[in-house]
Design a protein around this motif. Sequence first.
Motif, PDB file in Angstrom:
ATOM      1  N   GLY A  84      52.442  72.088  45.869  1.00  0.00           N
ATOM      2  CA  GLY A  84      51.035  72.159  44.725  1.00  0.00           C
ATOM      3  C   GLY A  84      51.039  70.767  44.009  1.00  0.00           C
ATOM      4  N   TYR A  85      51.521  69.873  44.895  1.00  0.00           N
ATOM      5  CA  TYR A  85      51.358  68.514  44.331  1.00  0.00           C
ATOM      6  C   TYR A  85      50.007  67.165  44.993  1.00  0.00           C
ATOM      7  CZ  TYR A  85      52.724  64.161  42.153  1.00  0.00           C
ATOM      8  OH  TYR A  85      53.002  62.607  40.318  1.00  0.00           O
ATOM      9  N   SER A  86      49.310  67.355  44.340  1.00  0.00           N
ATOM     10  CA  SER A  86      48.679  65.879  44.704  1.00  0.00           C
ATOM     11  C   SER A  86      48.546  64.695  44.190  1.00  0.00           C
ATOM     12  CB  SER A  86      47.155  66.879  45.353  1.00  0.00           C
ATOM     13  OG  SER A  86      46.284  66.449  44.085  1.00  0.00           O
ATOM     14  N   GLN A  87      47.712  63.561  44.829  1.00  0.00           N
ATOM     15  CA  GLN A  87      47.821  62.134  44.320  1.00  0.00           C
ATOM     16  C   GLN A  87      46.821  62.386  43.292  1.00  0.00           C
ATOM     17  OE1 GLN A  87      47.932  59.386  47.009  1.00  0.00           O
ATOM     18  NE2 GLN A  87      46.781  57.421  45.895  1.00  0.00           N
ATOM     19  N   GLY A  88      45.903  63.284  43.613  1.00  0.00           N
ATOM     20  CA  GLY A  88      44.855  63.004  43.650  1.00  0.00           C
ATOM     21  C   GLY A  88      44.885  63.112  41.744  1.00  0.00           C
ATOM     22  N   SER A  89      44.945  64.382  41.499  1.00  0.00           N
ATOM     23  CA  SER A  89      45.091  65.628  40.741  1.00  0.00           C
ATOM     24  C   SER A  89      46.056  65.617  39.906  1.00  0.00           C
ATOM     25  CB  SER A  89      44.546  66.633  41.369  1.00  0.00           C
ATOM     26  OG  SER A  89      45.377  67.551  41.671  1.00  0.00           O
ATOM     27  N   SER A  90      47.463  65.536  40.631  1.00  0.00           N
ATOM     28  CA  SER A  90      49.610  65.392  39.723  1.00  0.00           C
ATOM     29  C   SER A  90      49.338  64.340  39.365  1.00  0.00           C
ATOM     30  CB  SER A  90      49.758  66.307  40.915  1.00  0.00           C
ATOM     31  OG  SER A  90      49.589  67.546  41.348  1.00  0.00           O
ATOM     32  N   PHE A  91      49.330  63.374  39.914  1.00  0.00           N
ATOM     33  CA  PHE A  91      50.117  62.118  40.145  1.00  0.00           C
ATOM     34  C   PHE A  91      49.690  61.165  39.007  1.00  0.00           C
ATOM     35  CE2 PHE A  91      51.125  57.270  40.550  1.00  0.00           C
ATOM     36  CZ  PHE A  91      52.535  57.523  40.422  1.00  0.00           C
ATOM     37  N   PHE A  92      49.563  61.649  37.442  1.00  0.00           N
ATOM     38  CA  PHE A  92      49.481  60.815  36.081  1.00  0.00           C
ATOM     39  C   PHE A  92      47.982  60.646  35.922  1.00  0.00           C
ATOM     40  CE2 PHE A  92      53.128  57.846  36.704  1.00  0.00           C
ATOM     41  CZ  PHE A  92      53.274  57.450  35.670  1.00  0.00           C
ATOM     42  N   ASN A  93      47.752  62.204  36.027  1.00  0.00           N
ATOM     43  CA  ASN A  93      46.869  63.197  35.797  1.00  0.00           C
ATOM     44  C   ASN A  93      45.719  62.599  35.002  1.00  0.00           C
ATOM     45  OD1 ASN A  93      44.547  65.147  35.835  1.00  0.00           O
ATOM     46  ND2 ASN A  93      45.815  66.419  35.512  1.00  0.00           N
ATOM     47  N   GLN A  94      44.273  61.912  35.575  1.00  0.00           N
ATOM     48  CA  GLN A  94      43.346  61.525  34.763  1.00  0.00           C
ATOM     49  C   GLN A  94      42.258  62.068  34.626  1.00  0.00           C
ATOM     50  OE1 GLN A  94      44.132  57.888  33.640  1.00  0.00           O
ATOM     51  NE2 GLN A  94      45.678  58.815  34.589  1.00  0.00           N
ATOM     52  N   GLY A  95      42.516  64.412  34.164  1.00  0.00           N
ATOM     53  CA  GLY A  95      41.877  64.865  33.655  1.00  0.00           C
ATOM     54  C   GLY A  95      41.769  65.009  31.686  1.00  0.00           C
ATOM     55  N   HIS A  96      41.268  65.993  31.560  1.00  0.00           N
ATOM     56  CA  HIS A  96      40.582  66.464  30.112  1.00  0.00           C
ATOM     57  C   HIS A  96      41.773  67.110  28.963  1.00  0.00           C
ATOM     58  CE1 HIS A  96      37.099  63.624  30.600  1.00  0.00           C
ATOM     59  NE2 HIS A  96      37.043  64.223  32.256  1.00  0.00           N
ATOM     60  N   PRO A  97      43.138  66.553  28.869  1.00  0.00           N
ATOM     61  CA  PRO A  97      42.858  65.177  28.300  1.00  0.00           C
ATOM     62  C   PRO A  97      44.310  64.801  29.908  1.00  0.00           C
ATOM     63  CG  PRO A  97      44.747  66.225  27.527  1.00  0.00           C
ATOM     64  CD  PRO A  97      43.509  67.860  28.082  1.00  0.00           C
ATOM     65  N   PRO A  98      43.964  63.021  29.813  1.00  0.00           N
ATOM     66  CA  PRO A  98      45.071  62.674  31.374  1.00  0.00           C
ATOM     67  C   PRO A  98      46.362  63.114  30.319  1.00  0.00           C
ATOM     68  CG  PRO A  98      43.811  61.055  29.429  1.00  0.00           C
ATOM     69  CD  PRO A  98      43.351  62.655  28.710  1.00  0.00           C
ATOM     70  N   ASP A  99      47.061  63.121  31.512  1.00  0.00           N
ATOM     71  CA  ASP A  99      48.686  62.402  30.897  1.00  0.00           C
ATOM     72  C   ASP A  99      49.228  61.538  31.886  1.00  0.00           C
ATOM     73  OD1 ASP A  99      51.652  63.442  30.613  1.00  0.00           O
ATOM     74  OD2 ASP A  99      52.129  64.875  31.817  1.00  0.00           O
ATOM     75  N   VAL A 100      49.818  60.087  31.039  1.00  0.00           N
ATOM     76  CA  VAL A 100      50.407  59.183  31.389  1.00  0.00           C
ATOM     77  C   VAL A 100      51.839  59.359  30.507  1.00  0.00           C
ATOM     78  CG1 VAL A 100      48.189  58.130  31.670  1.00  0.00           C
ATOM     79  CG2 VAL A 100      49.554  57.713  29.366  1.00  0.00           C
ATOM     80  N   GLY A 101      51.865  60.717  30.622  1.00  0.00           N
ATOM     81  CA  GLY A 101      54.005  60.960  30.293  1.00  0.00           C
ATOM     82  C   GLY A 101      54.202  60.097  31.075  1.00  0.00           C
ATOM     83  N   VAL A 102      55.585  59.473  31.516  1.00  0.00           N
ATOM     84  CA  VAL A 102      56.669  59.086  32.487  1.00  0.00           C
ATOM     85  C   VAL A 102      57.159  60.260  33.048  1.00  0.00           C
ATOM     86  CG1 VAL A 102      58.380  58.124  33.020  1.00  0.00           C
ATOM     87  CG2 VAL A 102      56.845  56.624  31.869  1.00  0.00           C
ATOM     88  N   GLU A 103      57.643  61.099  31.569  1.00  0.00           N
ATOM     89  CA  GLU A 103      59.121  62.237  31.641  1.00  0.00           C
ATOM     90  C   GLU A 103      58.099  63.397  32.462  1.00  0.00           C
ATOM     91  OE1 GLU A 103      62.116  62.255  31.153  1.00  0.00           O
ATOM     92  OE2 GLU A 103      61.905  59.468  30.825  1.00  0.00           O
ATOM     93  N   SER A 104      56.803  63.452  31.293  1.00  0.00           N
ATOM     94  CA  SER A 104      56.408  64.302  32.091  1.00  0.00           C
ATOM     95  C   SER A 104      55.815  64.490  34.450  1.00  0.00           C
ATOM     96  CB  SER A 104      54.793  64.929  31.644  1.00  0.00           C
ATOM     97  OG  SER A 104      54.349  64.173  31.664  1.00  0.00           O
ATOM     98  N   ASN A 105      55.342  63.505  34.433  1.00  0.00           N
ATOM     99  CA  ASN A 105      55.385  63.088  35.266  1.00  0.00           C
ATOM    100  C   ASN A 105      56.755  63.202  36.491  1.00  0.00           C
ATOM    101  OD1 ASN A 105      51.988  62.076  36.016  1.00  0.00           O
ATOM    102  ND2 ASN A 105      52.692  61.322  34.298  1.00  0.00           N
ATOM    103  N   ILE A 106      57.338  62.309  36.054  1.00  0.00           N
ATOM    104  CA  ILE A 106      57.983  62.541  36.813  1.00  0.00           C
ATOM    105  C   ILE A 106      59.847  64.429  36.791  1.00  0.00           C
ATOM    106  CG2 ILE A 106      61.697  62.495  35.930  1.00  0.00           C
ATOM    107  CD1 ILE A 106      60.848  60.314  35.288  1.00  0.00           C
ATOM    108  N   GLN A 107      59.421  65.516  36.291  1.00  0.00           N
ATOM    109  CA  GLN A 107      59.003  66.756  36.103  1.00  0.00           C
ATOM    110  C   GLN A 107      58.209  66.719  37.133  1.00  0.00           C
ATOM    111  OE1 GLN A 107      61.715  68.159  35.188  1.00  0.00           O
ATOM    112  NE2 GLN A 107      62.148  65.566  34.316  1.00  0.00           N
ATOM    113  N   ARG A 108      57.220  66.539  37.134  1.00  0.00           N
ATOM    114  CA  ARG A 108      55.678  67.389  37.932  1.00  0.00           C
ATOM    115  C   ARG A 108      56.456  67.025  39.636  1.00  0.00           C
ATOM    116  NH1 ARG A 108      51.694  66.962  34.064  1.00  0.00           N
ATOM    117  NH2 ARG A 108      51.255  64.467  35.321  1.00  0.00           N
ATOM    118  N   ILE A 109      57.075  65.156  39.771  1.00  0.00           N
ATOM    119  CA  ILE A 109      57.320  65.189  40.928  1.00  0.00           C
ATOM    120  C   ILE A 109      58.548  65.728  41.608  1.00  0.00           C
ATOM    121  CG2 ILE A 109      58.766  63.086  42.273  1.00  0.00           C
ATOM    122  CD1 ILE A 109      56.502  61.306  40.195  1.00  0.00           C
ATOM    123  N   LEU A 110      59.337  65.905  40.195  1.00  0.00           N
ATOM    124  CA  LEU A 110      61.222  66.511  41.302  1.00  0.00           C
ATOM    125  C   LEU A 110      60.604  68.392  40.884  1.00  0.00           C
ATOM    126  CD1 LEU A 110      63.218  65.000  38.501  1.00  0.00           C
ATOM    127  CD2 LEU A 110      63.372  64.901  40.779  1.00  0.00           C
TER     128      LEU A 110
END
Length: 250
Positions: A84-110
């Motif tokens: 369920g991971y897409s570049q547009g909506s999952s990678f450093f999500n820019q939604g509301h609120p955006p998520d630019v946290g390194v650790e949270s993004n690494i966990q989603r990738i893994l």
Amino acid sequence: MSRKKPKDEGTWALILESLDAFKPAHLAARLREYLVPRIPRAATHLDEWTRHTLFEGVSALLAEHAGAWYTLARVRLGNAVLGGYSQGSSFFNQGHPPDVGVESNIQRILSALGEAHAWLCTLDTYFRSLSLPTDEEDREVVLSDAVRRVIDLTIEATNCEDDWHLHAHLALGWLLESLGLRQTERLKRALNEALVDFTSWVAPSVDQARHAANTLARAAVKEDFSLGRGSGRLDAEPLVPAPEPGDERQ
């Protein structure tokens, strides 16, 4: 399923040999080394160029360090069907609120990689459990049941998301290869024919799944392939890979 003849990206044997190469802690460390210097500490938003550049870098890093299964099985990051991971909506999500946290993004990738890896491990466990009888009629029955089971396992892993049937195509090719089936034009045609009615977002009906399984099993048995008689031999030539997402279907 497609008029295009994609290049062969490997075989089940190569994927199988590389499954143990998946080391989440090692990947997390590599991702951290790459991402931390590139994300400003006070950042609350990343522009699209930066996101694209970072994603390309992460993709290259994973291709180098995740293991051959990651590229050979076509489960690269951004394939939303598995994990369920897409570049547009999952990678450093820019939604509301955006998520630019390194650790949270690494966990989603893994997490996404872990789901794809788990699907491959589940297939491996099932393939190893199979033993095909020597009797022609019994062999067809067992192989038909195996095809249906692999379809079910792929449905469970993908939830029938967009282009899920391409993963079913790959998984069935791996099943046949794991049983020692040699590549023939008849077998490739049977595999394509078996899945021709499978579509995105929708699981096959009971009748469609049964037809697919019987079509493939019948073709295999009639060709009198060398099946290894339950030995788990992996010396067959690779089947033609599934079409890439976006290929024109027949």
